[in-house]
Design an enzyme around this catalytic site. Structure first.
Site, PDB file in Angstrom:
ATOM      1  N   HIS A  50       0.841  -1.203   0.000  1.00  0.00           N
ATOM      2  CA  HIS A  50       0.000   0.000   0.000  1.00  0.00           C
ATOM      3  C   HIS A  50       0.873   1.249   0.000  1.00  0.00           C
ATOM      4  O   HIS A  50       1.519   1.574   0.992  1.00  0.00           O
ATOM      5  CB  HIS A  50      -0.901   0.014   1.238  1.00  0.00           C
ATOM      6  CG  HIS A  50      -1.873   1.160   1.280  1.00  0.00           C
ATOM      7  ND1 HIS A  50      -3.239   0.973   1.310  1.00  0.00           N
ATOM      8  CD2 HIS A  50      -1.687   2.500   1.302  1.00  0.00           C
ATOM      9  CE1 HIS A  50      -3.843   2.149   1.356  1.00  0.00           C
ATOM     10  NE2 HIS A  50      -2.910   3.095   1.354  1.00  0.00           N
ATOM     11  N   HIS A  52       1.269   5.352  -2.415  1.00  0.00           N
ATOM     12  CA  HIS A  52       0.617   6.301  -3.333  1.00  0.00           C
ATOM     13  C   HIS A  52       1.689   6.978  -4.180  1.00  0.00           C
ATOM     14  O   HIS A  52       2.152   8.079  -3.858  1.00  0.00           O
ATOM     15  CB  HIS A  52      -0.177   7.351  -2.549  1.00  0.00           C
ATOM     16  CG  HIS A  52      -1.352   6.804  -1.804  1.00  0.00           C
ATOM     17  ND1 HIS A  52      -2.630   6.812  -2.320  1.00  0.00           N
ATOM     18  CD2 HIS A  52      -1.440   6.207  -0.586  1.00  0.00           C
ATOM     19  CE1 HIS A  52      -3.461   6.251  -1.446  1.00  0.00           C
ATOM     20  NE2 HIS A  52      -2.763   5.877  -0.386  1.00  0.00           N
ATOM     21  N   HIS A 199      -9.648   1.704   1.001  1.00  0.00           N
ATOM     22  CA  HIS A 199      -9.369   2.482   2.206  1.00  0.00           C
ATOM     23  C   HIS A 199     -10.636   2.435   3.061  1.00  0.00           C
ATOM     24  O   HIS A 199     -11.716   2.813   2.588  1.00  0.00           O
ATOM     25  CB  HIS A 199      -9.072   3.937   1.853  1.00  0.00           C
ATOM     26  CG  HIS A 199      -7.758   4.157   1.176  1.00  0.00           C
ATOM     27  ND1 HIS A 199      -7.401   3.535   0.002  1.00  0.00           N
ATOM     28  CD2 HIS A 199      -6.718   4.962   1.520  1.00  0.00           C
ATOM     29  CE1 HIS A 199      -6.195   3.946  -0.353  1.00  0.00           C
ATOM     30  NE2 HIS A 199      -5.757   4.800   0.553  1.00  0.00           N
ATOM     31  N   GLU A 202     -10.904   5.346   7.988  1.00  0.00           N
ATOM     32  CA  GLU A 202      -9.690   6.070   8.384  1.00  0.00           C
ATOM     33  C   GLU A 202     -10.077   7.295   9.220  1.00  0.00           C
ATOM     34  O   GLU A 202      -9.917   8.444   8.815  1.00  0.00           O
ATOM     35  CB  GLU A 202      -8.877   6.479   7.153  1.00  0.00           C
ATOM     36  CG  GLU A 202      -7.475   6.949   7.500  1.00  0.00           C
ATOM     37  CD  GLU A 202      -6.656   7.343   6.283  1.00  0.00           C
ATOM     38  OE1 GLU A 202      -5.524   7.814   6.490  1.00  0.00           O
ATOM     39  OE2 GLU A 202      -7.137   7.199   5.147  1.00  0.00           O
ATOM     40  N   ASP A 296       2.268   3.620   2.700  1.00  0.00           N
ATOM     41  CA  ASP A 296       1.236   4.630   2.494  1.00  0.00           C
ATOM     42  C   ASP A 296       1.845   5.862   1.833  1.00  0.00           C
ATOM     43  O   ASP A 296       2.355   5.791   0.729  1.00  0.00           O
ATOM     44  CB  ASP A 296       0.536   4.956   3.810  1.00  0.00           C
ATOM     45  CG  ASP A 296      -0.872   5.500   3.617  1.00  0.00           C
ATOM     46  OD1 ASP A 296      -1.345   5.516   2.463  1.00  0.00           O
ATOM     47  OD2 ASP A 296      -1.515   5.893   4.607  1.00  0.00           O
TER      48      ASP A 296
END
Length: 397
Positions: A50, A52, A199, A202, A296
């Site tokens: 995971h 980005h 996701h 969160e 992340d």
């Protein structure tokens, strides 16, 4: 190729590893000569489950900052910024992030990419170009982080799937109708025969928990093993009774879970008293659920610090989730190797004969030392090909 005198993770005495045609073909005592690593630890290549890449290393570019340090401001600032960026900007920053991941021992990487507007399709095009550019060095997999559940959102997601994106994604908790978003994501996954990676929850509000509904949906559709749920911060703020009930449903649904320790320590727990905001890793693992760790965000509005070092993430998890017992420290290493490999569906992963020769050799004599010291990576191999090298030892002046 023979790599001599290596201590395989989870084993005793050092051994030699023979690699041929990209695979491990022998583990034992070899008579032939090869590079001697003096009993240092070797792992299968780390697996990033995971991150980005589209957001990475954007902090401070054109004044992009997050003054409050909250998730909501990070989302707002990034939305303002991303449409102004050219495809080459995305590629340049992502390329730097990928090289960083490789140098830290990552040989397979899954990245979420924003697909909440047509701009995401342009970004995806650039990321697919990077996948071809890095072929043979690292395997790249992409998740469509879109807004399924609306006609416009579904349309962009379908275009991304037609272009070749690998996984259906989304963030139901920030949509007007989380249930519709989850349903649409599962519908798209079934229609295109793709896995799902969402996701989830969160936030710190115990009144809102979509994970239980997702687990019920996944089990009802028979999608066990094909769905991953990330963050799950709200699960920590439930009563033990509710938490236990939801965890049991997650286990029955075969949902994989990914904890993002560094970023959730930054974004969550800003109230009083401050809270850690991580999913309950111990309770999930005790229920037999597959739990992985991920990087992340890396130096962007969501996380001003960070890096693509999964060994560092495992070290952070030991501290933040109290994984301090010997078997728990082993678990922290499993969460950056075997657990994410299972999420990505990697075949031939490991250190046994017949496995792909995706290897990372560390400047440490044991796995526990490597975890404690976040030891330097000396060699990284992808299918037997040397893709990163650092010299052994230090010189004190």
């Amino acid at each position: 190729m023979i790599l001599k005198n290596l201590r395989l993770w989870g084993r005793g005495e050092p051994v030699d590893i023979l690699v041929d045609k990209g695979k491990i073909v022998f583990v034992g005592s070899a008579q032939d000569k090869g590079e001697d690593f003096g009993g240092r630890a070797v792992f299968p290549g780390f697996v990033e489950s995971h991150c980005h890449l589209d957001k990475t290393l954007s902090l401070g570019v054109d004044g992009l900052e997050n003054q409050s340090g909250t998730l909501l401001e990070a989302i707002e600032r990034w939305r303002e910024s991303k449409t102004k960026r050219a495809k080459e900007d995305y590629k340049t920053r992502a390329r730097a992030g990928i090289w960083q991941a490789i140098s830290r021992g990552t040989t397979c990487l899954r990245s979420h990419l924003d697909m909440d507007s047509p701009k995401g399709l342009e970004v995806l095009e650039g990321m697919l170009e990077l996948r071809a550019e890095f072929a043979g060095r690292i395997d790249l997999e992409f998740v469509a982080l879109g807004m399924p559940g609306t006609p416009e959102g579904d349309a962009v997601m379908e275009q991304a799937l037609e272009m070749g994106i690998d996984v259906v994604g989304g963030a139901p908790h920030i949509t007007p109708d989380p249930v519709a978003s989850m349903k649409s994501a599962l519908d798209l996954a079934e229609r295109y025969d793709r896995p799902v990676d969402l996701h989830m929850d969160e936030h710190e509000d115990p009144r809102h928990l979509d994970l239980e509904t997702l687990a019920e949906m996944v089990r009802a559709r028979g999608l066990q093993g094909r769905v991953t749920s990330d963050h799950n911060c709200s699960l920590t703020f439930q009563t033990l009774e509710v938490q236990s009930r939801v965890i049991e449903k997650v286990a029955e649904a075969g949902i994989h879970m990914v904890s993002l320790p560094a970023v959730n320590l930054v974004l969550q727990g800003k109230g009083h008293p401050p809270a850690r905001g991580l999913m309950p890793i111990k309770a999930l693992r005790q229920a037999g659920i597959n739990v992985a760790l991920g990087s992340d965000n890396v130096r962007d509005p969501f996380q001003p610090m960070g890096n693509y070092d999964l060994l560092w993430q495992a070290n952070v998890a030991v501290h933040a989730a109290h994984l301090t017992m010997p078997e728990e420290r082993v678990a922290a290493l499993e969460m950056i190797t075997r657990a994410p490999a299972k999420i990505l569906g990697l075949r031939g992963y490991g250190l046994e004969v017949g496995c792909a020769a995706d290897l990372v050799i560390l400047d440490a004599l044991t796995a526990d030392e490597a975890l404690a010291q976040v030891s330097p990576r000396l060699r990284v191999y992808k299918a037997g090909r040397l893709i990163y090298k650092q010299e052994v030892g230090q010189s004190w002046l």
